[in-house]
Design an enzyme around this catalytic site. Structure first.
Site, PDB file in Angstrom:
ATOM      1  N   LYS A 193      11.492 -18.200 -26.599  1.00 23.92           N
ATOM      2  CA  LYS A 193      12.206 -18.164 -27.886  1.00 23.92           C
ATOM      3  C   LYS A 193      11.633 -19.235 -28.838  1.00 23.92           C
ATOM      4  CE  LYS A 193      15.290 -15.090 -26.386  1.00 23.92           C
ATOM      5  NZ  LYS A 193      15.100 -15.037 -24.952  1.00 23.92           N
TER       6      LYS A 193
HETATM    7  C1  PLP Z   1      19.250 -11.065 -26.945  1.00 22.95           C
HETATM    8  C2  PLP Z   1      19.396 -12.023 -25.796  1.00 22.95           C
HETATM    9  N1  PLP Z   1      20.627 -12.419 -25.444  1.00 22.95           N
HETATM   10  C3  PLP Z   1      20.826 -13.276 -24.417  1.00 22.95           C
HETATM   11  C4  PLP Z   1      19.771 -13.790 -23.702  1.00 22.95           C
HETATM   12  C5  PLP Z   1      20.021 -14.735 -22.561  1.00 22.95           C
HETATM   13  O1  PLP Z   1      19.422 -15.976 -22.813  1.00 22.95           O
HETATM   14  P1  PLP Z   1      19.214 -17.055 -21.657  1.00 22.95           P
HETATM   15  O2  PLP Z   1      17.950 -16.713 -20.948  1.00 22.95           O
HETATM   16  O3  PLP Z   1      19.089 -18.361 -22.413  1.00 22.95           O
HETATM   17  O4  PLP Z   1      20.390 -17.031 -20.787  1.00 22.95           O
HETATM   18  C6  PLP Z   1      18.467 -13.411 -24.033  1.00 22.95           C
HETATM   19  C7  PLP Z   1      17.319 -13.926 -23.278  1.00 22.95           C
HETATM   20  O5  PLP Z   1      16.272 -13.340 -23.164  1.00 22.95           O
HETATM   21  C8  PLP Z   1      18.271 -12.507 -25.101  1.00 22.95           C
HETATM   22  O6  PLP Z   1      17.037 -12.090 -25.454  1.00 22.95           O
END
Ligand code: PLP
Length: 381
Positions: A193
């Site tokens: 990200k």
């Molecule tokens: C749209 C979206 N929501 C939630 C998440 C979850 O993030 P995390 O990996 O920080 O838990 C991601 C991770 O890829 C995502 O792309």
């Protein structure tokens, strides 16, 4: 030429120095850096409150919990997202319902969501979780209107979009996650990200009550709020069942220096997107940019007929494109509990053609030129 991934973190000496200084300081976790990161992030997106968490999945979990979602209650989201956007509903025993995407923006379709809500009795759904997919901000003003008409809450999954914004009908600019139209915004600091903390996340809101609840759920439901002069300094109460979803000071130190570079990174991402668009215009379909929206460009997605062919060909050129996403309702867990396709035609057509090309601030012009040349040579046969 070196391998070209679809995304990568950008760590410089400032990031490294910040982490090393924290390692030499008194606190590795729950020291001053967490609060500093929260304050700076809240200011950046224009929200009143920010709660740092160990990843966005935890952030989504405490978001639905803070909003009071109960077992059996129903929430609508998009199938074109990472599974975590839906899984948070399952964590508390809720039911996930999927509405379709818009075929041009790839975002949760307002019309499809409205149709789904109106096909059920009043009170059937509790909330909506739209996702700023690929970094393109959802028009939350319109989702708020729909939510208000049906007494629903809105969580903006802004994991792809720190630095993105949209302009509302009054001409006001709304940074993703400012929580003016949504009740809560959630961000991810996974290395692919914009802001890399290793793992990490942030939950934003403008409601003091939600902020207190989110902060409590992040740390075991423990508070010292009821401390009085009769208590010793060790006093605390566990008032509800919470979790350990804390971000560390080490990760927050990195988050602070990463955040400081975010505007520059998003500007470079937009430069890269514009170069792709110029090269593909009229030849290859790419994500539409609605008027008044500024895409933070976590991803650059195109649609091609022979997606697997292009994916495999690019790999032979050491270009590691990726697919975002297998529709969530197609994943075995959701299939098994009865969420097979139904009326999600746009999502399924999109999935059959989508491919995400390299998109990250340190991608060089030369590397991008190579990617474009290979994509066009494949598509033109
Ligand atoms: C749209 C979206 N929501 C939630 C998440 C979850 O993030 P995390 O990996 O920080 O838990 C991601 C991770 O890829 C995502 O792309």
């Amino acid at each position: 030429m070196r391998a070209i991934p679809y995304g990568r973190q950008h760590i410089d000496e400032k990031d490294i120095d910040a982490v090393v200084s924290t390692l030499k300081a008194d606190f590795l976790t729950q020291g001053p850096k967490v609060k500093e990161f929260e304050d700076k992030f809240a200011e950046y997106v224009g929200a009143k409150y920010a709660v740092a968490v160990n990843n966005a999945t935890s952030g989504l979990h405490i978001a639905v919990s803070a909003l009071g979602l109960k077992p059996g209650e129903r929430v609508i989201t998009t199938p074109i997202t990472f599974a975590a956007s839906a899984n948070c509903v399952r964590f508390v025993g809720g039911e996930v319902w999927f509405a379709d995407i818009d075929p041009d923006t790839y975002l949760l379709s307002l019309e499809s969501t409205k149709k789904l809500i109106e096909s059920k009795p009043k009170g059937f759904f509790k909330g909506i979780i739209p996702v700023d997919f690929a970094g393109l901000p959802v028009n939350l003003e319109k989702f708020r209107e729909l939510a208000n008409a049906h007494n629903l809450w809105v969580i903006e999954d802004a994991c792809h979009a720190p630095g993105g914004y949209f302009i509302d009908s009054k001409g006001d600019k709304h940074m993703c996650g400012n929580a003016n139209y949504a009740n809560i915004g959630v961000f991810s600091f996974h290395p692919v990200k914009h802001i890399a903390c290793g793992e990490g996340g942030m939950v934003t809101t403008n409601s003091e009550a939600l902020y207190k609840k989110l902060a409590s759920l992040r740390t075991h439901g423990i508070t010292k709020d009821n401390m009085s002069e009769n208590h010793g300094g060790w006093f605390y109460e566990m008032q509800e069942l919470g979790y350990n979803y804390r971000l560390t000071d080490i990760q927050s130190a990195l988050g602070i220096t990463q955040l400081a570079k975010n505007n520059k990174g998003v500007a470079r991402r937009n430069e890269i997107a514009n170069t792709y668009k110029k090269a593909f215009k009229g030849k290859i379909k790419y994500q539409d940019l609605p008027k008044g929206a500024y895409n933070a460009h976590h991803l650059f997605v195109i649609e091609v007929e022979d997606r697997k062919g292009l994916y495999d060909f690019l790999r032979t050129q050491h270009i590691y494109a990726q697919i975002h996403y297998i529709p969530v309702h197609k994943l075995p867990y959701y299939k098994d509990i009865g969420y097979e396709s139904a009326a999600l035609r746009n999502s399924e057509t999109y999935y059959s053609k989508c491919i995400s090309l390299p998109m990250y601030p340190s991608l060089t012009d030369e590397e991008q030129g190579f990617v474009i040349e290979k994509v066009l040579s494949f598509v033109n046969g």
